[in-house]
Enzyme design. Structure first.
Site, short mmCIF file in Angstrom:
data_model
loop_
_atom_site.label_atom_id
_atom_site.label_comp_id
_atom_site.label_asym_id
_atom_site.label_seq_id
_atom_site.Cartn_x
_atom_site.Cartn_y
_atom_site.Cartn_z
N HIS A 267 0.83 -1.22 0.00
CA HIS A 267 0.00 0.00 0.00
C HIS A 267 0.86 1.27 0.00
O HIS A 267 0.64 2.19 -0.80
CB HIS A 267 -0.93 0.03 1.21
CG HIS A 267 -1.83 -1.17 1.34
ND1 HIS A 267 -2.26 -1.89 0.25
CD2 HIS A 267 -2.37 -1.78 2.42
CE1 HIS A 267 -3.03 -2.89 0.66
NE2 HIS A 267 -3.10 -2.85 1.98
N LYS A 364 0.03 -0.80 13.62
CA LYS A 364 -1.23 -1.25 14.21
C LYS A 364 -1.27 -0.76 15.66
O LYS A 364 -0.22 -0.53 16.27
CB LYS A 364 -1.27 -2.78 14.24
CG LYS A 364 -1.11 -3.43 12.88
CD LYS A 364 -2.45 -3.74 12.31
CE LYS A 364 -2.35 -4.36 10.93
NZ LYS A 364 -3.63 -4.41 10.26
#
Ligand code: NDP
Ligand code: BG6
Length: 526
Positions: A267, A364
């Protein structure tokens, strides 16, 4: 095809062909008008959360041709009714759309089979051919499957399920495309024996996001940015992906990959390509992808000294999952060195970018959900003001709440004559109030129907992406590099801020984020 001039509503196929011409400027003829969309792995998470919903939205909005049928295939013993039940919570169906939804599911069927057994694919092929127009139909195979079964599935599709007549065949593949350069090359070689590159659609769903697609228009559709979009004016480029939740519940899957393979190598690197590439000769998909490959070729493999790795630990004051650290997940090995956070600095060694750090940051269990591209410009040379001028920044916020804003200096309003930081702000939800932005999967699946590969990853792009990260990944795994712990809900390890500061990113912490500011305004002056 001539569009109807009467008030008679257009059929789905007419809308689809019109859209196809508008988007891609051409209309393929000679192929079948019938389409079959086959979801392999129909019982899985991706199918449930993303694919069936995207197909439903396209169907509901009349963006698919009339004669399109959807076929689920997986090992589980399921019915279409079961699929409907599990997918409904993700499909956002309005009360008045009941009939349309029934019509969508009436075009669905499901077949149970085994991924490595040729006879299951023979049955699938018989079923496909038995659907209305099925023998002739174009076939799209969506592999919503774990990579471990890709080899078998691709070979079996090729052998048993290709359209026997004039229909085209296209394959949609999900990442991960291998674990490193070698495994990815093996997969690419296997695919190349079975399919032509123009039949393979490798999805990176970030390429389907509105603001990621907007990068090309922003850069190449404006005179304003072109002359400053280079090493003379840009001090650094920051690409960020942050999620406020951890991997609890899917830790075992994540542990095999880690954040670099999960987000950075795909990404963020794709966003980097669009931000750094030269202007393509045209918007023809391969012109665009050629430029992306060229820019990747100018990037050396990442050096471990330019990387900070982190792993989240629980927050003792947190609630629910935020109390738990990555290693508290019983499915994660107790001594796991898998990073859940990474910051890496890459350099594009070409005339435009030499010396400019591209800072890729992802993690995360951080403090917020955010994906953005930030260009920080250099200081104004020869400042004439008594106060310091903050660096300009152009921010393209991919999510949440799509926006483009340019942080810039302006005269402090009122009797003052000093510079003050403010912003030119294009926030989508204020500017485009009634526009519904499509989901990334919706947009990308439509591209596959239309045969446009611009927003899909070509095999040579993939090879270059793995070349850049494989030495680092191998070194981390060999040395069992221990990531730096950071608290769930924090901004990640402070060492990452040290690294970005060291390479030249300047954070002053004074920006007040779009409010009127600290300016004392005299009555009647604004
Ligand atoms: P910030 O000033 O908060 O952050 C700018 C950059 O600096 C980010 O990359 C941020 O990283 C980083 N950073 C933050 N803290 C530190 C630190 N201690 N050390 C080093 N780097 C740091 O964001 P913005 O400049 O974007 O603007 C501030 C706020 O204004 C944001 O919330 C923004 O959304 C809002 N805004 C919104 C607009 C809109 O909605 N259209 C328009 C203009 C502003 P990190 O992400 O890790 O914090
Ligand atoms: C996926 C990653 O590719 O992207 C996930 O595997 C991540 O770990 C997801 O959560 C994020 O996607 P989005 O669209 O929610 O930003």
């Amino acid at each position: 095809m001539d569009m109807k001039r009467t008030t008679e509503p257009l059929t789905r196929s007419e809308v689809f062909n019109q859209l196809k011409r508008e988007l891609y400027g051409e209309h393929h003829s000679g192929h079948s008008e019938n389409n079959l969309f086959i979801i392999l792995g129909a019982s899985g998470n991706l199918a449930k959360k993303k694919i069936y919903s995207a197909l439903w939205w396209l169907f509901r909005d009349g963006l698919l041709p009339d004669n399109t049928y959807f076929v689920g295939f997986a090992r589980s013993n399921l019915t279409v009714e079961d699929i409907k039940k599990t997918c409904l919570p993700y499909m956002k169906v309005a009360d008045e759309e009941g009939d349309c939804l029934s019509s969508f599911f009436s075009k669905n069927s499901y077949l149970r089979g085994s991924y490595d057994d040729g006879s299951s694919y023979d049955k699938l092929d018989t079923h496909l051919s038995s659907l209305p127009g099925g023998v002739d139909a174009n076939r799209i195979f969506y592999l919503a499957l774990p990579p471990t079964v890709y080899h078998h599935v691709c070979a079996n599709i090729r052998k048993h399920c290709m359209s026997p007549t004039r229909g085209w065949n296209r394959l949609i593949m999900e990442k991960p495309f291998g674990r490193d350069l070698q495994s990815s090359q093996e997969l690419s070689a296997h695919l190349a024996c079975l399919f032509k590159e123009d039949q393979i659609y490798r999805i990176d769903h970030y390429l389907g996001k509105e603001m990621v697609q907007n990068l090309m228009v922003l850069r190449f559709g404006n005179r304003l940015f072109g002359p400053t979009w280079n090493r003379n004016s840009v001090s650094c480029v920051v690409l960020t992906f942050k999620e406020p939740f951890g991997t609890y519940g899917r830790g075992a899957n994540f542990d095999d990959f880690g954040i670099i393979r999960d987000v950075m190598q795909n990404h963020l690197l794709q966003m980097l390509c669009l931000a750094a590439m030269e202007k393509p000769a045209s918007t023809w998909p391969d012109d665009v992808r050629n430029e992306k490959v060229k820019v990747l070729k100018c990037i050396a493999p990442v050096d471990a000294s330019d990387v900070v790795l982190g792993q989240y630990m629980g927050d003792p004051d947190g609630e629910g999952q935020s109390k738990l650290g990555y290693l508290d997940d019983p499915t994660v090995p107790k001594d796991s060195c898998t990073p859940t956070f990474a910051t890496a600095v890459l350099y594009v060694r070409n005339e435009r970018w030499d010396g400019v750090p591209f800072i890729l940051r992802c993690g995360k269990a951080l403090n917020e959900r955010k994906a953005e591209l930030r260009l920080q410009f250099t200081d104004v040379p020869g400042n004439i003001f008594a106060t310091h001028c903050q660096r300009n920044e152009l921010v393209v916020r991919v999510q949440p709440n799509e926006a483009i804003y340019l942080k810039m200096m302006t005269k402090r309003p009122g009797v003052y004559f000093s510079p003050e930081e403010t912003e030119l702000d294009l926030t989508y939800r204020s500017r485009y109030k009634n526009v519904k932005l499509p989901d990334a999967y919706e947009r990308l699946i439509l591209d596959v129907f239309c045969g446009n590969q611009m927003h899909f990853v070509r095999s040579d792009e993939l090879r270059e992406a793995w070349r850049i990260f494989t030495p680092l990944l191998h070194q981390m795994e060999k040395k069992k590099t221990r990531p730096i712990p950071y608290k769930y809900g924090s901004r990640g390890p402070s060492e990452a801020d040290d690294l970005v500061r060291k390479v030249g990113f300047c954070y002053e912490g004074k920006y007040n984020g779009g409010s009127v500011g600290n300016t004392k305004v005299f009555p009647g002056q604004l």
